[in-house]
Design a protein around this motif. Structure first.
Motif, PDB file in Angstrom:
ATOM      1  N   CYS A   1      -2.995  14.723 -10.572  1.00  0.00           N
ATOM      2  CA  CYS A   1      -1.719  14.078 -10.893  1.00  0.00           C
ATOM      3  C   CYS A   1      -1.278  13.188  -9.739  1.00  0.00           C
ATOM      4  O   CYS A   1      -0.825  12.064  -9.945  1.00  0.00           O
ATOM      5  CB  CYS A   1      -0.641  15.122 -11.179  1.00  0.00           C
ATOM      6  SG  CYS A   1      -0.755  15.852 -12.830  1.00  0.00           S
TER       7      CYS A   1
ATOM      8  N   CYS B   1       1.303  18.527 -14.784  1.00  0.00           N
ATOM      9  CA  CYS B   1       2.115  19.273 -13.814  1.00  0.00           C
ATOM     10  C   CYS B   1       2.769  18.365 -12.781  1.00  0.00           C
ATOM     11  O   CYS B   1       3.784  18.720 -12.198  1.00  0.00           O
ATOM     12  CB  CYS B   1       1.271  20.357 -13.148  1.00  0.00           C
ATOM     13  SG  CYS B   1       0.090  19.742 -11.932  1.00  0.00           S
ATOM     14  N   GLY B   2       2.175  17.196 -12.532  1.00  0.00           N
ATOM     15  CA  GLY B   2       2.764  16.287 -11.539  1.00  0.00           C
ATOM     16  C   GLY B   2       2.526  16.707 -10.095  1.00  0.00           C
ATOM     17  O   GLY B   2       2.948  16.007  -9.172  1.00  0.00           O
ATOM     18  N   GLU B   3       1.855  17.857  -9.902  1.00  0.00           N
ATOM     19  CA  GLU B   3       1.727  18.397  -8.546  1.00  0.00           C
ATOM     20  C   GLU B   3       0.291  18.566  -8.075  1.00  0.00           C
ATOM     21  O   GLU B   3       0.041  18.677  -6.888  1.00  0.00           O
ATOM     22  CB  GLU B   3       2.419  19.768  -8.472  1.00  0.00           C
ATOM     23  CG  GLU B   3       3.928  19.631  -8.517  1.00  0.00           C
ATOM     24  CD  GLU B   3       4.639  20.946  -8.769  1.00  0.00           C
ATOM     25  OE1 GLU B   3       3.955  21.998  -8.846  1.00  0.00           O
ATOM     26  OE2 GLU B   3       5.872  20.912  -8.897  1.00  0.00           O
ATOM     27  N   CYS B   4      -0.653  18.614  -9.000  1.00  0.00           N
ATOM     28  CA  CYS B   4      -2.043  18.864  -8.591  1.00  0.00           C
ATOM     29  C   CYS B   4      -2.631  17.591  -7.963  1.00  0.00           C
ATOM     30  O   CYS B   4      -2.038  16.517  -8.021  1.00  0.00           O
ATOM     31  CB  CYS B   4      -2.875  19.315  -9.794  1.00  0.00           C
ATOM     32  SG  CYS B   4      -3.150  18.028 -11.024  1.00  0.00           S
TER      33      CYS B   4
ATOM     34  N   CYS C   1      -5.486  16.493 -15.246  1.00  0.00           N
ATOM     35  CA  CYS C   1      -4.654  17.624 -14.810  1.00  0.00           C
ATOM     36  C   CYS C   1      -5.091  18.911 -15.518  1.00  0.00           C
ATOM     37  O   CYS C   1      -5.109  18.967 -16.741  1.00  0.00           O
ATOM     38  CB  CYS C   1      -3.186  17.330 -15.127  1.00  0.00           C
ATOM     39  SG  CYS C   1      -2.112  18.732 -14.736  1.00  0.00           S
TER      40      CYS C   1
ATOM     41  N   ASN D   1      -3.491  21.513 -15.772  1.00  0.00           N
ATOM     42  CA  ASN D   1      -2.331  22.181 -16.381  1.00  0.00           C
ATOM     43  C   ASN D   1      -1.742  21.357 -17.514  1.00  0.00           C
ATOM     44  O   ASN D   1      -0.590  21.552 -17.899  1.00  0.00           O
ATOM     45  CB  ASN D   1      -1.265  22.404 -15.301  1.00  0.00           C
ATOM     46  CG  ASN D   1      -1.844  23.115 -14.093  1.00  0.00           C
ATOM     47  OD1 ASN D   1      -2.455  24.175 -14.229  1.00  0.00           O
ATOM     48  ND2 ASN D   1      -1.711  22.521 -12.912  1.00  0.00           N
TER      49      ASN D   1
HETATM   50 ZN   LIG Z   1      -1.478  18.063 -12.604  1.00  0.00          ZN
END
Ligand SMILES: [Zn+2]
Ligand SMILES: [Zn+2]
Length: 323
Positions: free
Chosen positions: A92, A86-89, A100, A102
């Motif tokens: 990540c 996701c690049g956001e958690c 991750c 997600n």
């Molecule tokens: Zn993530």
């Protein structure tokens, strides 16, 4: 015994790539033990009747409108296990995208490479090292990458003594990485052919799956999906040693005895997937140090036979399917 054989569907249509994806004509796809865990139901079903295969080497035949400029039609490309994060958690953001929650995986959440065509999000596709054939490259994409991460997780000191438990596709690549880094490698595995392959690659010793190595180990990696082996592996560790468990699935670990298996700061760790950084680091290593990849080959429509041979320990090296 295999409970759930694969069915080959020769009429399956080519997949349709999303705008951020590449469409890839498959040239070779490695056979990984995880394919077996997916097809046998050891792992939860993420997608009904998913096409397995996450060690895909192919040629880019179409680039989605939002897939960026990293790949062009005609490029050789690798598709690995990890295909989305996701690049956001929190994970990540701290560089641990392998954790991750997600994340999505090739051949589990999305169709994989036991096929003529496959897709991959361009951001998760890999450029491949020169000097290898398509079949030699395929096993690098999971067996190689996961083995590399396992070696990092095992914290092997420079020039240290490394034990490898199980000697299939991943271990035979990882052994060569460790040897190139100056390690002394000891192999514990059930197959006589695998022991021979290991000795041919230059390991210091090879013995039975649960045997004690001739020296205490600074680090070890468990590749065999057999929880029983955690005990002899922990017992073989020297003070402060670490055992990394490479597999995504392991049978139950019997009770550990604190004095015999853990005291003196021995550790046991799992290995969960990999980051894209691990993959790039390993593929760059493989370009600098040529790895001899042993690849028994099967035609694509014999994928099920390859999985059966894997279960029964008849494969030396890493099996590869050719469409
Ligand atoms: Zn993530
Ligand atoms: Zn794999």
């Amino acid at each position: 015994m295999r409970s759930d054989p694969l069915e080959f569907d020769a009429s399956a249509p080519a997949p349709h790539p999303s705008p951020d994806e590449l469409l890839v004509a498959v040239r070779a796809c490695g056979v990984c033990r995880t394919d077996l865990h997916v097809s046998e139901g050891d792992l939860a079903v993420h997608r009904e009747h998913v096409i397995p295969g996450h060690e895909v080497v192919g040629e880019v035949i179409a680039v989605g409108a939002e897939a960026g400029t990293g790949f062009a039609v005609g490029d050789r490309v690798g598709i690995a296990w990890l295909r989305h994060t996701c690049g956001e958690c929190d994970y990540c953001r701290r560089g641990a995208e392998n954790l991750c929650p997600n994340s999505r995986y090739t051949g589990w959440d999305a169709d994989g490479g036991y096929a003529d065509f496959a897709t991959v999000p361009a951001a998760f596709a890999h450029h491949l090292p020169a000097g290898y054939s398509d079949s030699e490259l395929a096993p690098l994409l999971c067996a190689g990458i996961i083995g590399y991460r396992s070696l990092l997780r095992a914290d092997l000191p420079p020039g240290g003594r490394l034990g490898l438990y199980g000697f299939g596709g991943s271990a035979h690549i990882t052994a060569q990485v460790a040897l190139a880094q100056g390690a002394e490698v000891h192999v514990m595995t059930r197959g006589a052919e695998a022991r021979e392959l290991a000795l041919g690659l230059g390991v210091a010793s090879a013995q039975g799956a649960a045997d004690q190595p001739p020296v205490k180990l600074d680090a070890a990696i468990l590749f065999a999906p057999v929880g029983d082996l955690v005990l002899p592996a922990m017992e073989a560790l020297d003070r402060g040693g670490t055992l990394a468990i490479a597999g995504i699935h392991l049978t139950d670990i019997p009770p550990l005895n604190y004095q015999r298996h853990l005291f003196q700061e021995r550790q046991v760790r799992s290995v969960t997937s990999n980051t894209r950084a691990d993959a790039r680091e390993f593929l760059a290593f493989a370009e600098r140090h040529h790895i001899e990849v042993t690849t028994p080959q099967y035609p694509l429509d014999q994928a099920d036979r390859a999985l059966t041979d894997l279960v029964e320990g008849r494969i030396a090296g890493a099996a590869v399917l050719l469409p």
